[in-house]
Design a protein around this motif. Structure first.
Motif, PDB file in Angstrom:
ATOM      1  N   TRP A  20       0.819  -1.210   0.000  1.00 59.59           N
ATOM      2  CA  TRP A  20       0.000   0.000   0.000  1.00 59.59           C
ATOM      3  C   TRP A  20       0.852   1.259   0.000  1.00 59.59           C
ATOM      4  N   HIS A  21       1.874   1.322   0.846  1.00 59.15           N
ATOM      5  CA  HIS A  21       2.676   2.537   0.959  1.00 59.15           C
ATOM      6  C   HIS A  21       3.432   2.833  -0.334  1.00 59.15           C
ATOM      7  N   THR A  22       4.041   1.823  -0.917  1.00 62.20           N
ATOM      8  CA  THR A  22       4.796   2.070  -2.148  1.00 62.20           C
ATOM      9  C   THR A  22       3.868   2.452  -3.292  1.00 62.20           C
ATOM     10  N   ARG A  23       2.691   1.851  -3.336  1.00 61.41           N
ATOM     11  CA  ARG A  23       1.732   2.235  -4.382  1.00 61.41           C
ATOM     12  C   ARG A  23       1.274   3.678  -4.211  1.00 61.41           C
ATOM     13  N   GLN A  24       1.076   4.091  -2.972  1.00 60.99           N
ATOM     14  CA  GLN A  24       0.697   5.475  -2.709  1.00 60.99           C
ATOM     15  C   GLN A  24       1.789   6.444  -3.174  1.00 60.99           C
ATOM     16  N   LEU A  25       3.037   6.098  -2.912  1.00 59.66           N
ATOM     17  CA  LEU A  25       4.135   6.961  -3.336  1.00 59.66           C
ATOM     18  C   LEU A  25       4.257   6.999  -4.854  1.00 59.66           C
ATOM     19  N   GLN A  26       4.085   5.859  -5.501  1.00 57.05           N
ATOM     20  CA  GLN A  26       4.149   5.840  -6.966  1.00 57.05           C
ATOM     21  C   GLN A  26       3.043   6.688  -7.572  1.00 57.05           C
ATOM     22  N   ARG A  27       1.854   6.609  -7.007  1.00 58.64           N
ATOM     23  CA  ARG A  27       0.742   7.414  -7.511  1.00 58.64           C
ATOM     24  C   ARG A  27       1.030   8.909  -7.322  1.00 58.64           C
ATOM     25  N   ALA A  28       1.585   9.263  -6.177  1.00 62.57           N
ATOM     26  CA  ALA A  28       1.909  10.661  -5.915  1.00 62.57           C
ATOM     27  C   ALA A  28       3.009  11.163  -6.843  1.00 62.57           C
ATOM     28  N   LEU A  29       3.974  10.316  -7.157  1.00 67.40           N
ATOM     29  CA  LEU A  29       5.035  10.703  -8.085  1.00 67.40           C
ATOM     30  C   LEU A  29       4.476  10.899  -9.489  1.00 67.40           C
ATOM     31  N   ARG A  30       3.561  10.041  -9.895  1.00 68.70           N
ATOM     32  CA  ARG A  30       2.945  10.207 -11.216  1.00 68.70           C
ATOM     33  C   ARG A  30       2.206  11.542 -11.299  1.00 68.70           C
ATOM     34  N   ALA A  31       1.597  11.955 -10.197  1.00 69.18           N
ATOM     35  CA  ALA A  31       0.886  13.239 -10.186  1.00 69.18           C
ATOM     36  C   ALA A  31       1.843  14.414 -10.371  1.00 69.18           C
ATOM     37  N   ARG A  32       3.126  14.202 -10.072  1.00 73.39           N
ATOM     38  CA  ARG A  32       4.128  15.241 -10.281  1.00 73.39           C
ATOM     39  C   ARG A  32       4.939  14.996 -11.555  1.00 73.39           C
ATOM     40  N   GLY A  33       4.442  14.108 -12.394  1.00 69.10           N
ATOM     41  CA  GLY A  33       5.120  13.835 -13.652  1.00 69.10           C
ATOM     42  C   GLY A  33       6.327  12.938 -13.525  1.00 69.10           C
ATOM     43  N   GLY A  34       6.415  12.195 -12.442  1.00 70.29           N
ATOM     44  CA  GLY A  34       7.573  11.337 -12.217  1.00 70.29           C
ATOM     45  C   GLY A  34       7.243   9.867 -12.249  1.00 70.29           C
ATOM     46  N   ILE A  35       8.269   9.065 -12.088  1.00 69.11           N
ATOM     47  CA  ILE A  35       8.151   7.612 -12.076  1.00 69.11           C
ATOM     48  C   ILE A  35       8.821   7.104 -10.799  1.00 69.11           C
ATOM     49  N   GLY A  36       8.133   6.243 -10.051  1.00 72.31           N
ATOM     50  CA  GLY A  36       8.711   5.631  -8.867  1.00 72.31           C
ATOM     51  C   GLY A  36       8.985   4.162  -9.104  1.00 72.31           C
ATOM     52  N   ARG A  37      10.246   3.761  -8.972  1.00 69.96           N
ATOM     53  CA  ARG A  37      10.616   2.354  -9.161  1.00 69.96           C
ATOM     54  C   ARG A  37      11.021   1.780  -7.806  1.00 69.96           C
ATOM     55  N   CYS A  38      10.347   0.693  -7.403  1.00 67.24           N
ATOM     56  CA  CYS A  38      10.621   0.069  -6.111  1.00 67.24           C
ATOM     57  C   CYS A  38      11.854  -0.825  -6.202  1.00 67.24           C
ATOM     58  N   ILE A  39      12.760  -0.635  -5.257  1.00 69.08           N
ATOM     59  CA  ILE A  39      14.006  -1.403  -5.231  1.00 69.08           C
ATOM     60  C   ILE A  39      14.265  -1.854  -3.798  1.00 69.08           C
ATOM     61  N   ASP A  40      14.667  -3.093  -3.638  1.00 65.94           N
ATOM     62  CA  ASP A  40      15.137  -3.587  -2.347  1.00 65.94           C
ATOM     63  C   ASP A  40      16.627  -3.263  -2.240  1.00 65.94           C
ATOM     64  N   LEU A  41      17.022  -2.592  -1.163  1.00 65.61           N
ATOM     65  CA  LEU A  41      18.434  -2.260  -0.991  1.00 65.61           C
ATOM     66  C   LEU A  41      19.315  -3.508  -0.998  1.00 65.61           C
ATOM     67  N   ALA A  42      18.737  -4.654  -0.635  1.00 64.40           N
ATOM     68  CA  ALA A  42      19.507  -5.896  -0.669  1.00 64.40           C
ATOM     69  C   ALA A  42      19.910  -6.275  -2.090  1.00 64.40           C
ATOM     70  N   ASP A  43      19.204  -5.721  -3.101  1.00 65.27           N
ATOM     71  CA  ASP A  43      19.519  -6.032  -4.494  1.00 65.27           C
ATOM     72  C   ASP A  43      20.467  -5.005  -5.122  1.00 65.27           C
ATOM     73  N   CYS A  44      20.821  -3.976  -4.387  1.00 64.95           N
ATOM     74  CA  CYS A  44      21.760  -2.974  -4.896  1.00 64.95           C
ATOM     75  C   CYS A  44      23.190  -3.439  -4.645  1.00 64.95           C
ATOM     76  N   GLU A  45      24.060  -3.159  -5.587  1.00 64.30           N
ATOM     77  CA  GLU A  45      25.429  -3.670  -5.507  1.00 64.30           C
ATOM     78  C   GLU A  45      26.454  -2.572  -5.764  1.00 64.30           C
ATOM     79  N   VAL A  46      27.616  -2.782  -5.196  1.00 60.12           N
ATOM     80  CA  VAL A  46      28.797  -1.983  -5.526  1.00 60.12           C
ATOM     81  C   VAL A  46      29.576  -2.737  -6.586  1.00 60.12           C
ATOM     82  N   ASP A  47      29.830  -2.081  -7.719  1.00 61.07           N
ATOM     83  CA  ASP A  47      30.591  -2.699  -8.805  1.00 61.07           C
ATOM     84  C   ASP A  47      31.390  -1.598  -9.491  1.00 61.07           C
TER      85      ASP A  47
END
Length: 328
Positions: A20-47
């Protein structure tokens, strides 16, 4: 000559749960002309072999997001959590606005540090002790019992009212302090409810300003919504707003959920905790405005004010094999 259309704002929503929370944020970003992409920090890497910034974020290729909203950080080993926070630190160092910043989240997640900073700022908060010594922790219980107080033992890292335990001279008799599984004790003087059922307040602070409040009501002494408390609309009084704003500022948070407890002592309002990745679903049920939109508006209008969306420099563009576009 026609000008190219501006690229849409791309925001990474860091969360280990999609809901629910991430969907709410994505909807709010769309209202400002943006795109919200959900990412788990566990999937982020240093390379450091892939590009000049040395980070790999799913869905962003070799580029970086224009901004980051931190919605949640999953629990893990010391090394795992260190890397996840390190990614947030790195993004900020690379000029990407992170909301809330990693250092502020570290202050709020560590209840001991929260208590120290609140105390140093002169903000009313119950007496608190953090120690690795069982003997010293038990002495705290005895001293508090002598002055008529019970003690709450809390996990140093925890949320949603999980793992709380009333110890010492409780209303039901003496409860001894059990061994801590992690060898650490965080203890806070118990503030008994002034009436039954008891309540506390959750105050939402955005961009340094208190914007909404609710009462969390429960017959149990734990007032978290996740533990069964009900949400009631509450007036955001100047006193509530002032103490919540001061608590958020003491931890350097862009937004915060501040838990405030009524007290019979000389300080009628006391801050129990400050949440740097606060949920707001319960608060939204008793609040007239769209909270997610207010959060996103603060990110865009204040945190990102004057900042152009992230673009690679000419040197970076050559490495990334993209057409360079300079920052405004």
């Amino acid at each position: 000559m026609s000008l190219p259309e501006p690229r849409r704002l791309r925001v990474a929503i860091m969360s280990d749960e999609i809901g629910w929370h991430t969907r709410q944020l994505q909807r709010a970003l769309r209202a400002r002309g943006g795109i919200g992409r959900c990412i788990d920090l566990a999937d982020c890497e240093v390379d450091t072999s892939t590009g000049p910034h040395g980070l790999l974020l799913p869905g962003f290729g070799r580029t970086l997001p224009d901004a980051v909203i931190v919605r949640g950080i999953a629990a893990g080993s010391f090394e795992q959590v260190t890397q996840r926070l390190g990614v947030l630190h790195a993004l900020q160092a690379l000029g990407v606005p992170v909301w809330n910043e990693a250092r502020a989240i570290e202050r709020s997640v560590d209840k001991g540090m929260t208590s120290l900073l609140l105390h140093a700022a002169g903000i009313a908060t119950p007496p608190t002790w953090a120690t690795e010594s069982m003997a010293r922790a038990r002495r705290v219980l005895v001293r508090e019992a002598a002055s008529g107080h019970a003690v709450v033992r809390k996990p140093l890292f925890g949320s949603q009212g999980k793992g709380l335990m009333l110890v010492g001279a409780t209303p039901d008799g003496w409860v001894d302090l059990p061994e801590a599984p992690n060898g650490h004790h965080y203890l806070q003087r118990f503030l008994p409810p002034l009436a039954q059922p008891g309540h506390d307040w959750r105050v939402l602070v955005i961009g340094g300003r208190a914007v909404a409040a609710m009462r969390r009501v429960s017959a149990h002494w734990v007032h978290n919504v996740a533990q069964g408390a009900r949400c009631e609309a509450a007036a955001l009084t100047p006193e509530l707003g002032c103490i919540a704003e001061a608590a958020s500022a003491a931890l350097g948070l862009d937004y915060a959920g501040v838990d405030v407890m009524p007290s019979a002592g000389p300080q009628p309002l006391q801050v129990l905790e400050v949440n740097g990745v606060a949920a707001w679903r319960g608060l939204q049920q008793v609040t007239s405005f769209n909270i997610a939109q207010a959060l996103v508006d603060d990110l865009v209008d204040r945190k990102m004010a004057g900042l152009a969306p992230w673009r690679p420099s000419e040197r970076e563009a050559a490495h990334l094999q993209v057409v360079p576009t300079r920052r405004a």
